[in-house]
Design a protein around this motif. Structure first.
Motif, PDB file in Angstrom:
ATOM      1  N   GLN A 183      47.212   6.484 -31.020  1.00 23.43           N
ATOM      2  CA  GLN A 183      48.444   6.245 -30.874  1.00 23.43           C
ATOM      3  C   GLN A 183      49.249   6.950 -31.807  1.00 23.43           C
ATOM      4  O   GLN A 183      50.293   7.517 -31.619  1.00 23.43           O
ATOM      5  CB  GLN A 183      48.721   4.391 -31.045  1.00 23.43           C
ATOM      6  CG  GLN A 183      48.310   3.856 -29.807  1.00 23.43           C
ATOM      7  CD  GLN A 183      48.488   4.413 -28.337  1.00 23.43           C
ATOM      8  OE1 GLN A 183      49.847   4.556 -28.280  1.00 23.43           O
ATOM      9  NE2 GLN A 183      47.591   4.431 -27.549  1.00 23.43           N
ATOM     10  N   ILE A 184      48.565   7.114 -33.118  1.00 24.52           N
ATOM     11  CA  ILE A 184      49.422   7.844 -34.368  1.00 24.52           C
ATOM     12  C   ILE A 184      49.297   9.133 -33.787  1.00 24.52           C
ATOM     13  O   ILE A 184      50.263   9.842 -33.808  1.00 24.52           O
ATOM     14  CB  ILE A 184      48.702   7.581 -35.738  1.00 24.52           C
ATOM     15  CG1 ILE A 184      48.607   6.283 -36.084  1.00 24.52           C
ATOM     16  CG2 ILE A 184      48.869   8.501 -36.553  1.00 24.52           C
ATOM     17  CD1 ILE A 184      47.776   5.770 -37.077  1.00 24.52           C
ATOM     18  N   LEU A 210      49.267  10.669 -30.931  1.00 26.67           N
ATOM     19  CA  LEU A 210      50.367  11.048 -29.802  1.00 26.67           C
ATOM     20  C   LEU A 210      51.721  10.755 -30.361  1.00 26.67           C
ATOM     21  O   LEU A 210      52.562  11.943 -30.088  1.00 26.67           O
ATOM     22  CB  LEU A 210      50.317   9.933 -28.649  1.00 26.67           C
ATOM     23  CG  LEU A 210      48.995  10.031 -28.025  1.00 26.67           C
ATOM     24  CD1 LEU A 210      49.119   8.475 -26.864  1.00 26.67           C
ATOM     25  CD2 LEU A 210      49.150  11.086 -27.011  1.00 26.67           C
ATOM     26  N   CYS A 211      52.069   9.987 -31.172  1.00 24.87           N
ATOM     27  CA  CYS A 211      53.507   9.895 -31.656  1.00 24.87           C
ATOM     28  C   CYS A 211      53.599  11.206 -32.701  1.00 24.87           C
ATOM     29  O   CYS A 211      54.872  11.762 -32.798  1.00 24.87           O
ATOM     30  CB  CYS A 211      53.510   8.816 -32.758  1.00 24.87           C
ATOM     31  SG  CYS A 211      53.628   7.311 -32.014  1.00 24.87           S
ATOM     32  N   LYS A 212      52.610  11.653 -33.425  1.00 23.29           N
ATOM     33  CA  LYS A 212      52.787  12.999 -34.397  1.00 23.29           C
ATOM     34  C   LYS A 212      52.420  14.259 -33.455  1.00 23.29           C
ATOM     35  O   LYS A 212      52.405  15.347 -34.418  1.00 23.29           O
ATOM     36  CB  LYS A 212      52.186  12.768 -35.617  1.00 23.29           C
ATOM     37  CG  LYS A 212      52.430  11.417 -36.355  1.00 23.29           C
ATOM     38  CD  LYS A 212      51.728  11.750 -37.557  1.00 23.29           C
ATOM     39  CE  LYS A 212      52.348  10.277 -38.589  1.00 23.29           C
ATOM     40  NZ  LYS A 212      51.803  10.619 -39.875  1.00 23.29           N
ATOM     41  N   ASN A 213      52.088  14.224 -32.338  1.00 24.21           N
ATOM     42  CA  ASN A 213      51.709  15.404 -31.646  1.00 24.21           C
ATOM     43  C   ASN A 213      50.393  16.122 -32.288  1.00 24.21           C
ATOM     44  O   ASN A 213      50.566  17.385 -32.371  1.00 24.21           O
ATOM     45  CB  ASN A 213      52.823  16.404 -31.275  1.00 24.21           C
ATOM     46  CG  ASN A 213      52.358  17.497 -30.115  1.00 24.21           C
ATOM     47  OD1 ASN A 213      51.621  16.848 -29.158  1.00 24.21           O
ATOM     48  ND2 ASN A 213      53.176  18.640 -30.448  1.00 24.21           N
ATOM     49  N   TYR A 262      43.621   3.156 -32.495  1.00 25.33           N
ATOM     50  CA  TYR A 262      45.006   3.248 -33.043  1.00 25.33           C
ATOM     51  C   TYR A 262      45.281   4.723 -33.637  1.00 25.33           C
ATOM     52  O   TYR A 262      46.267   4.864 -33.822  1.00 25.33           O
ATOM     53  CB  TYR A 262      44.833   2.293 -34.450  1.00 25.33           C
ATOM     54  CG  TYR A 262      45.136   0.743 -33.932  1.00 25.33           C
ATOM     55  CD1 TYR A 262      46.314   0.240 -33.570  1.00 25.33           C
ATOM     56  CD2 TYR A 262      44.253  -0.047 -34.196  1.00 25.33           C
ATOM     57  CE1 TYR A 262      46.480  -0.984 -33.368  1.00 25.33           C
ATOM     58  CE2 TYR A 262      44.129  -1.420 -33.759  1.00 25.33           C
ATOM     59  CZ  TYR A 262      45.466  -1.925 -33.377  1.00 25.33           C
ATOM     60  OH  TYR A 262      45.639  -3.202 -33.031  1.00 25.33           O
ATOM     61  N   ASP A 299      45.401   7.914 -41.701  1.00 29.27           N
ATOM     62  CA  ASP A 299      46.862   8.808 -41.517  1.00 29.27           C
ATOM     63  C   ASP A 299      47.276   9.157 -42.956  1.00 29.27           C
ATOM     64  O   ASP A 299      47.595  10.173 -43.082  1.00 29.27           O
ATOM     65  CB  ASP A 299      47.744   7.984 -40.761  1.00 29.27           C
ATOM     66  CG  ASP A 299      49.207   8.682 -40.287  1.00 29.27           C
ATOM     67  OD1 ASP A 299      48.916  10.075 -40.344  1.00 29.27           O
ATOM     68  OD2 ASP A 299      50.279   8.068 -40.126  1.00 29.27           O
TER      69      ASP A 299
END
Length: 84
Positions: free
Chosen positions: A66-67, A69-72, A63, A38
């Motif tokens: 998840q990143i 999804l959070c940042k679209n 992992y 990331d």
């Protein structure tokens, strides 16, 4: 060429290497690897990512999910081998 009655047996190829790790140290390493990806600036819309079959790389992919999804973030493709 040789005729065979069936190609492979998926139950015969599952091993400890193709399962998510439960070891907290392996999971922490995977988390840090995902954070490094990331931070590299490479994790952006349309990126491509391929893991190996090992448990650690499967955990990195989880992992990263998840990143993303959070940042679209939507990838071009992600290839991971996980037999259940």
């Amino acid at each position: 060429m040789v005729n065979v009655p069936a190609i492979g047996d998926p139950l015969g190829i599952v091993s400890g290497m193709t399962r998510m790790p439960k070891d907290p140290i392996a999971l922490k390493i995977a988390d840090l690897a995902a954070q490094a990806i990331d931070a590299s600036g490479l994790l952006k819309d349309g990126f491509s990512f391929q893991t190996g079959a090992g448990g650690a790389s499967l955990a990195v992919a989880e992992y990263l999910k998840q990143i993303m999804l959070c940042k679209n973030i939507k990838g071009g493709f992600l290839r991971s081998r996980r037999d259940r």
